[in-house]
Design a protein around this motif. Sequence first.
Motif, mmCIF file in Angstrom:
data_model
loop_
_atom_site.group_PDB
_atom_site.id
_atom_site.type_symbol
_atom_site.label_atom_id
_atom_site.label_comp_id
_atom_site.label_asym_id
_atom_site.label_seq_id
_atom_site.Cartn_x
_atom_site.Cartn_y
_atom_site.Cartn_z
ATOM 1 N N ASN A 12 -23.247 5.764 1.458
ATOM 2 C CA ASN A 12 -23.023 4.645 2.374
ATOM 3 C C ASN A 12 -23.041 3.315 1.621
ATOM 4 O O ASN A 12 -22.238 2.425 1.907
ATOM 5 C CB ASN A 12 -24.080 4.621 3.476
ATOM 6 C CG ASN A 12 -23.912 5.752 4.459
ATOM 7 O OD1 ASN A 12 -22.870 6.384 4.519
ATOM 8 N ND2 ASN A 12 -24.947 6.020 5.226
ATOM 9 N N MET A 13 -23.943 3.175 0.669
ATOM 10 C CA MET A 13 -24.010 1.941 -0.114
ATOM 11 C C MET A 13 -22.743 1.755 -0.935
ATOM 12 O O MET A 13 -22.208 0.647 -1.041
ATOM 13 C CB MET A 13 -25.245 1.951 -1.018
ATOM 14 C CG MET A 13 -26.548 1.802 -0.257
ATOM 15 S SD MET A 13 -28.029 2.079 -1.231
ATOM 16 C CE MET A 13 -27.797 1.046 -2.631
ATOM 17 N N ALA A 14 -22.248 2.836 -1.501
ATOM 18 C CA ALA A 14 -21.024 2.755 -2.305
ATOM 19 C C ALA A 14 -19.833 2.386 -1.432
ATOM 20 O O ALA A 14 -19.009 1.546 -1.817
ATOM 21 C CB ALA A 14 -20.772 4.086 -3.011
ATOM 22 N N SER A 15 -19.734 2.985 -0.256
ATOM 23 C CA SER A 15 -18.609 2.657 0.613
ATOM 24 C C SER A 15 -18.710 1.225 1.129
ATOM 25 O O SER A 15 -17.692 0.548 1.287
ATOM 26 C CB SER A 15 -18.503 3.654 1.776
ATOM 27 O OG SER A 15 -19.655 3.600 2.590
ATOM 28 N N ALA A 16 -19.927 0.721 1.339
ATOM 29 C CA ALA A 16 -20.097 -0.674 1.757
ATOM 30 C C ALA A 16 -19.658 -1.618 0.645
ATOM 31 O O ALA A 16 -19.010 -2.641 0.904
ATOM 32 C CB ALA A 16 -21.547 -0.935 2.139
ATOM 33 N N ALA A 17 -19.988 -1.277 -0.585
ATOM 34 C CA ALA A 17 -19.573 -2.119 -1.716
ATOM 35 C C ALA A 17 -18.060 -2.124 -1.857
ATOM 36 O O ALA A 17 -17.456 -3.180 -2.096
ATOM 37 C CB ALA A 17 -20.235 -1.615 -3.005
ATOM 38 N N LYS A 18 -17.435 -0.964 -1.709
ATOM 39 C CA LYS A 18 -15.976 -0.891 -1.795
ATOM 40 C C LYS A 18 -15.330 -1.724 -0.688
ATOM 41 O O LYS A 18 -14.351 -2.431 -0.916
ATOM 42 C CB LYS A 18 -15.502 0.561 -1.695
ATOM 43 C CG LYS A 18 -15.783 1.368 -2.928
ATOM 44 C CD LYS A 18 -15.330 2.805 -2.741
ATOM 45 C CE LYS A 18 -15.730 3.664 -3.919
ATOM 46 N NZ LYS A 18 -15.353 5.075 -3.706
ATOM 47 N N GLU A 19 -15.887 -1.631 0.516
ATOM 48 C CA GLU A 19 -15.360 -2.413 1.636
ATOM 49 C C GLU A 19 -15.464 -3.903 1.336
ATOM 50 O O GLU A 19 -14.524 -4.666 1.568
ATOM 51 C CB GLU A 19 -16.122 -2.083 2.913
ATOM 52 C CG GLU A 19 -15.697 -2.933 4.105
ATOM 53 C CD GLU A 19 -16.633 -2.810 5.290
ATOM 54 O OE1 GLU A 19 -16.263 -3.329 6.352
ATOM 55 O OE2 GLU A 19 -17.725 -2.228 5.161
ATOM 56 N N HIS A 20 -16.604 -4.318 0.801
ATOM 57 C CA HIS A 20 -16.815 -5.728 0.473
ATOM 58 C C HIS A 20 -15.791 -6.212 -0.554
ATOM 59 O O HIS A 20 -15.242 -7.313 -0.427
ATOM 60 C CB HIS A 20 -18.240 -5.939 -0.035
ATOM 61 C CG HIS A 20 -18.576 -7.356 -0.334
ATOM 62 N ND1 HIS A 20 -18.759 -8.303 0.639
ATOM 63 C CD2 HIS A 20 -18.734 -7.994 -1.508
ATOM 64 C CE1 HIS A 20 -19.020 -9.461 0.073
ATOM 65 N NE2 HIS A 20 -19.023 -9.306 -1.234
ATOM 66 N N ILE A 21 -15.523 -5.397 -1.553
ATOM 67 C CA ILE A 21 -14.542 -5.763 -2.583
ATOM 68 C C ILE A 21 -13.156 -5.912 -1.972
ATOM 69 O O ILE A 21 -12.442 -6.870 -2.262
ATOM 70 C CB ILE A 21 -14.547 -4.720 -3.720
ATOM 71 C CG1 ILE A 21 -15.835 -4.841 -4.534
ATOM 72 C CG2 ILE A 21 -13.334 -4.885 -4.618
ATOM 73 C CD1 ILE A 21 -16.053 -3.725 -5.512
ATOM 74 N N VAL A 22 -12.772 -4.975 -1.113
ATOM 75 C CA VAL A 22 -11.448 -5.040 -0.478
ATOM 76 C C VAL A 22 -11.332 -6.295 0.378
ATOM 77 O O VAL A 22 -10.313 -6.995 0.347
ATOM 78 C CB VAL A 22 -11.186 -3.763 0.365
ATOM 79 C CG1 VAL A 22 -9.950 -3.919 1.229
ATOM 80 C CG2 VAL A 22 -11.044 -2.563 -0.548
ATOM 81 N N ILE A 23 -12.386 -6.622 1.120
ATOM 82 C CA ILE A 23 -12.359 -7.808 1.977
ATOM 83 C C ILE A 23 -12.265 -9.076 1.136
ATOM 84 O O ILE A 23 -11.498 -9.990 1.458
ATOM 85 C CB ILE A 23 -13.583 -7.826 2.911
ATOM 86 C CG1 ILE A 23 -13.430 -6.725 3.971
ATOM 87 C CG2 ILE A 23 -13.764 -9.184 3.568
ATOM 88 C CD1 ILE A 23 -14.638 -6.534 4.853
ATOM 89 N N CYS A 24 -13.020 -9.144 0.043
ATOM 90 C CA CYS A 24 -12.958 -10.322 -0.835
ATOM 91 C C CYS A 24 -11.565 -10.487 -1.440
ATOM 92 O O CYS A 24 -11.042 -11.604 -1.522
ATOM 93 C CB CYS A 24 -14.014 -10.235 -1.928
ATOM 94 S SG CYS A 24 -15.685 -10.505 -1.318
ATOM 95 N N LYS A 25 -10.968 -9.377 -1.862
ATOM 96 C CA LYS A 25 -9.608 -9.441 -2.408
ATOM 97 C C LYS A 25 -8.627 -9.910 -1.342
ATOM 98 O O LYS A 25 -7.726 -10.705 -1.616
ATOM 99 C CB LYS A 25 -9.173 -8.066 -2.937
ATOM 100 C CG LYS A 25 -9.790 -7.694 -4.250
ATOM 101 C CD LYS A 25 -9.269 -6.336 -4.690
ATOM 102 C CE LYS A 25 -9.855 -5.894 -5.997
ATOM 103 N NZ LYS A 25 -9.348 -4.568 -6.405
#
Length: 117
Positions: A12-25
Amino acid sequence: MPMQSYKEKISNMASAAKEHIVICKAKAQEKAEKATARSKEEKAMAKERRKAKEARAKAERAACRVDAKHSHLHTAHTHHHHQPAVAVGATAPMYPPPPAVGAAAPLAYPPAGANYL
């Protein structure tokens, strides 16, 4: 806390980090598109693209969370004890392979006499 819940939490932490990166991009790309936009319509389209990317990222995260939560159902009771297959009369591989006949010896690193200090 059982091991499975730790694995789920890490996933869950990894998927949250990936989501955050996509949103920032997506936000950065929106800013760049707005800066080059020539009309209000182009700016609105950039905003809509960002919102679509954010929604896609959130949906992917939700799917990953569901997968992580239910993955233990498929793997909890499977214990595989694989033994490496060895052919009769086979020898263990040699790493690195020996130099070819007549080839120059490989160089040793660092070269002899080099003083790096």
